[in-house]
Motif scaffolding. Structure first.
Motif, mmCIF file in Angstrom:
data_model
loop_
_atom_site.group_PDB
_atom_site.id
_atom_site.type_symbol
_atom_site.label_atom_id
_atom_site.label_comp_id
_atom_site.label_asym_id
_atom_site.label_seq_id
_atom_site.Cartn_x
_atom_site.Cartn_y
_atom_site.Cartn_z
ATOM 1 N N MET A 139 0.848 -1.192 0.000
ATOM 2 C CA MET A 139 0.000 0.000 0.000
ATOM 3 C C MET A 139 0.883 1.241 0.000
ATOM 4 O O MET A 139 1.530 1.562 0.994
ATOM 5 C CB MET A 139 -0.922 -0.005 1.210
ATOM 6 C CG MET A 139 -1.875 -1.196 1.254
ATOM 7 S SD MET A 139 -2.887 -1.215 2.763
ATOM 8 C CE MET A 139 -3.961 0.193 2.476
ATOM 9 N N HIS A 140 0.887 1.952 -1.117
ATOM 10 C CA HIS A 140 1.670 3.183 -1.212
ATOM 11 C C HIS A 140 0.828 4.411 -0.878
ATOM 12 O O HIS A 140 1.345 5.533 -0.880
ATOM 13 C CB HIS A 140 2.261 3.308 -2.618
ATOM 14 C CG HIS A 140 3.080 2.121 -3.036
ATOM 15 N ND1 HIS A 140 4.234 1.751 -2.371
ATOM 16 C CD2 HIS A 140 2.906 1.213 -4.016
ATOM 17 C CE1 HIS A 140 4.749 0.662 -2.940
ATOM 18 N NE2 HIS A 140 3.956 0.312 -3.936
ATOM 19 N N GLY A 141 -0.442 4.175 -0.596
ATOM 20 C CA GLY A 141 -1.356 5.241 -0.226
ATOM 21 C C GLY A 141 -2.677 4.627 0.179
ATOM 22 O O GLY A 141 -2.873 3.413 0.087
ATOM 23 N N PRO A 142 -3.635 5.440 0.603
ATOM 24 C CA PRO A 142 -4.881 4.888 1.155
ATOM 25 C C PRO A 142 -5.897 4.423 0.112
ATOM 26 O O PRO A 142 -6.825 3.703 0.458
ATOM 27 C CB PRO A 142 -5.444 6.062 1.961
ATOM 28 C CG PRO A 142 -4.902 7.277 1.278
ATOM 29 C CD PRO A 142 -3.537 6.900 0.791
ATOM 30 N N LEU A 143 -5.743 4.817 -1.156
ATOM 31 C CA LEU A 143 -6.759 4.531 -2.170
ATOM 32 C C LEU A 143 -6.333 3.376 -3.075
ATOM 33 O O LEU A 143 -5.139 3.138 -3.274
ATOM 34 C CB LEU A 143 -7.032 5.786 -2.993
ATOM 35 C CG LEU A 143 -7.528 6.995 -2.189
ATOM 36 C CD1 LEU A 143 -7.749 8.190 -3.100
ATOM 37 C CD2 LEU A 143 -8.813 6.654 -1.435
ATOM 38 N N PRO A 144 -7.291 2.654 -3.641
ATOM 39 C CA PRO A 144 -6.971 1.435 -4.393
ATOM 40 C C PRO A 144 -5.984 1.632 -5.536
ATOM 41 O O PRO A 144 -5.191 0.721 -5.819
ATOM 42 C CB PRO A 144 -8.338 0.983 -4.912
ATOM 43 C CG PRO A 144 -9.309 1.483 -3.907
ATOM 44 C CD PRO A 144 -8.746 2.800 -3.458
ATOM 45 N N HIS A 145 -6.003 2.777 -6.208
ATOM 46 C CA HIS A 145 -5.066 2.962 -7.319
ATOM 47 C C HIS A 145 -3.619 3.090 -6.822
ATOM 48 O O HIS A 145 -2.682 3.042 -7.623
ATOM 49 C CB HIS A 145 -5.461 4.189 -8.152
ATOM 50 C CG HIS A 145 -5.197 5.502 -7.489
ATOM 51 N ND1 HIS A 145 -6.116 6.126 -6.663
ATOM 52 C CD2 HIS A 145 -4.106 6.314 -7.501
ATOM 53 C CE1 HIS A 145 -5.615 7.268 -6.224
ATOM 54 N NE2 HIS A 145 -4.392 7.413 -6.710
ATOM 55 N N GLU A 146 -3.450 3.209 -5.497
ATOM 56 C CA GLU A 146 -2.105 3.297 -4.917
ATOM 57 C C GLU A 146 -1.628 1.959 -4.346
ATOM 58 O O GLU A 146 -0.596 1.910 -3.686
ATOM 59 C CB GLU A 146 -2.093 4.359 -3.817
ATOM 60 C CG GLU A 146 -2.499 5.742 -4.301
ATOM 61 C CD GLU A 146 -2.720 6.729 -3.161
ATOM 62 O OE1 GLU A 146 -1.883 7.640 -3.009
ATOM 63 O OE2 GLU A 146 -3.728 6.578 -2.434
ATOM 64 N N TRP A 147 -2.385 0.894 -4.596
ATOM 65 C CA TRP A 147 -2.022 -0.422 -4.083
ATOM 66 C C TRP A 147 -1.362 -1.239 -5.181
ATOM 67 O O TRP A 147 -1.891 -1.376 -6.281
ATOM 68 C CB TRP A 147 -3.259 -1.168 -3.567
ATOM 69 C CG TRP A 147 -4.024 -0.404 -2.527
ATOM 70 C CD1 TRP A 147 -3.608 0.689 -1.822
ATOM 71 C CD2 TRP A 147 -5.363 -0.667 -2.095
ATOM 72 N NE1 TRP A 147 -4.599 1.125 -0.970
ATOM 73 C CE2 TRP A 147 -5.684 0.309 -1.110
ATOM 74 C CE3 TRP A 147 -6.303 -1.632 -2.422
ATOM 75 C CZ2 TRP A 147 -6.925 0.348 -0.472
ATOM 76 C CZ3 TRP A 147 -7.536 -1.608 -1.789
ATOM 77 C CH2 TRP A 147 -7.838 -0.622 -0.827
#
Length: 474
Positions: free
Chosen positions: A131-139
């Motif tokens: 996980m590079h961020g909280p939103l799915p496009h950042e996974w």
């Protein structure tokens, strides 16, 4: 109890999973089930903000059309999110299991639907994300594995077994434990619309990009076409009732290791009972103790184990939950089990049954519409540290019931919140499932209660003074 906020947003009224995760000083709440997901910013919990929706939103008329949908065959599975201290990033493991409700009514009479489940066009196993961020496009997808250990290269549609049931037990360190039936032989269960009796698998996650299967734990009475298993099963008082749930519903419940020489996991296996499992060597899991319980047909007789008090009183708390409405099944007790000696666990009592206040128009929650019984005290991990002596159980139509178990000989209910029915917001098919989950922020002394008509933010002095500012640390 104090209602600090209420949000009339319903992902699904029957059941959802939740996670809370921190990124860059902000706190996010995930609420989801299969193809439906919502992400909220709860940094300021009294002003939660909906950031993203995938799938449907439920209301009085049922589910809305899907928006921003997942691709066919994909979803968000029940997830554990942990910090990888070596790589300095969050790791999310998503469970993919066969759908258990809504497809099959009676497995003995609907062979076409049985075959459809066995050949489900989706993964049976788990996925690992960075996980590079909280939103799915950042996974970032790191790995995909099937729990069909006999055919690890089997393509979608050919994989056998149940997949991973519920949330994987994973601390972010080397080993992960999941509940899974690896093949169709794990079929000794009475429940009419479930095909599998799950055992447990251990996986080496030291390299999240390449998980390695280690061991499958199977207990007596799970496999068909095996004379010994079938003999054990037939001597279970539930055999043949076509009602009881058998096998694991959730993964092992694992306390922090008390020393470096011996470690145990605790297993809730429905009508097969309670097991203590030696996981000191995850390559060679073994059971060391077993407790059987009197039949309590329907629902799940052993689904959840609260292990938060084990280092305080030596007790764990074992329970199932109702799957029928209007009390058309026996009450599901919460059993107190002393596991101070892991080879000789002892049942020391049950927690008191919640009762309505004297001002209510009924004398028992069974006289109120819907399911009544315990579900869980939250997820495997929640922000902060579980509180000594405090067990917050979601209780369906009895809302949130908080037990004081600081003295196991005299447990009592110290706080409760029972939400109203809201027929103006709920589809008639979902009215009986009033509340289905609680998630606790122990670091900010906040309860989140998830219902069929939205979710509530609650506080209580039994937990401590609530904090409404941003979390001090992730």
């Amino acid at each position: 109890m104090t209602v600090e906020a209420y949000y009339p947003i319903t992902v699904e009224p029957f059941h959802t999973w939740q996670n809370i995760v921190d990124f860059n000083g902000r706190r996010y709440l995930y609420q989801y089930v299969r193809r439906d997901l919502k992400i909220f910013d709860i940094t300021q919990p009294k002003q939660a903000k909906l950031l993203l929706t995938k799938g449907s939103t439920w209301g009085k008329d049922g589910p809305s059309p899907e928006v921003n949908p997942f691709p066919p065959g994909q979803m968000i599975g029940a997830s554990t999110i942990q910090w990888d201290s070596v790589r300095q990033r969050y790791i999310m493991v998503q469970a993919y299991e066969v759908q258990r409700f809504g497809l099959l009514h009676d497995k003995y009479q609907e062979p076409d639907k049985v075959e459809a489940i066995r050949s489900a066009p989706h993964l049976k196993g788990f996925k690992v994300y960075a996980m590079h961020g909280p939103l799915p496009h950042e996974w970032e997808l790191l790995a995909t594995r099937t729990t069909d250990i006999t055919h690890p290269e089997a393509p979608i549609g050919k994989q056998q077994g149940s997949g991973v049931r519920d949330i994987p037990s994973f601390s972010g360190k080397r080993y992960m434990f999941v509940a899974s039936a690896p093949s169709a032989e794990y079929a000794l269960t009475e429940y009419p619309n479930d095909l599998y009796s799950a055992g447990y698998q251990s996986w080496d996650m030291s390299n999240p990009e390449s998980p390695v299967f280690l061991d499958q734990l199977t207990v007596p009475g799970q496999q068909v076409n095996n004379q010994w298993h079938e003999h054990i099963y037939q001597h279970n008082p539930r055999a043949g009732n076509r009602t009881s749930w058998m096998g694991a519903r959730m993964s092992l419940f694992i306390p922090s290791a008390s020393d470096q020489h011996q470690q145990y996991g605790y297993a809730a296996m429905g009508g097969l009972g309670f097991y203590i499992v030696d996981i000191t060597s995850p390559k060679h899991m073994k059971t060391v103790a077993h407790l059987a319980f009197p039949p309590s047909v329907a629902g799940t007789e052993g689904d959840f184990i609260d292990i938060s008090q084990i280092n305080h009183t030596g007790h764990v708390y074992y329970s199932g939950y109702p799957l029928n409405e209007d009390c058309w099944e026996p009450y599901k007790h919460i059993y107190q089990i002393d596991v101070s000696d892991p080879y000789q666990p002892q049942i020391t009592g049950t927690l008191p049954r919640p009762r309505p206040p004297k001002t209510a128009l009924f004398t028992d929650f069974c006289q109120r519409r819907g399911s009544f019984g315990p579900k869980r005290t939250g997820s495997y991990t929640q922000p902060g540290i579980s509180r000594k002596g405090i067990l917050p159980y979601n209780f369906y139509n009895a809302g949130l019931q908080v037990y004081d178990v600081s003295n196991p000989k005299k447990p009592f209910i110290s706080a409760y919140f029972v939400p109203p029915y809201s027929p103006e917001r709920v589809h008639p098919s979902a009215m009986g499932n009033l509340s289905h989950s609680v998630y606790v922020e122990y670091d900010r002394n906040l309860f989140w209660l998830f219902t069929n008509h939205g979710f509530y933010l609650l506080s209580s002095p039994v937990l401590g003074k609530p904090q409404f500012d941003a979390p001090k640390s992730p």
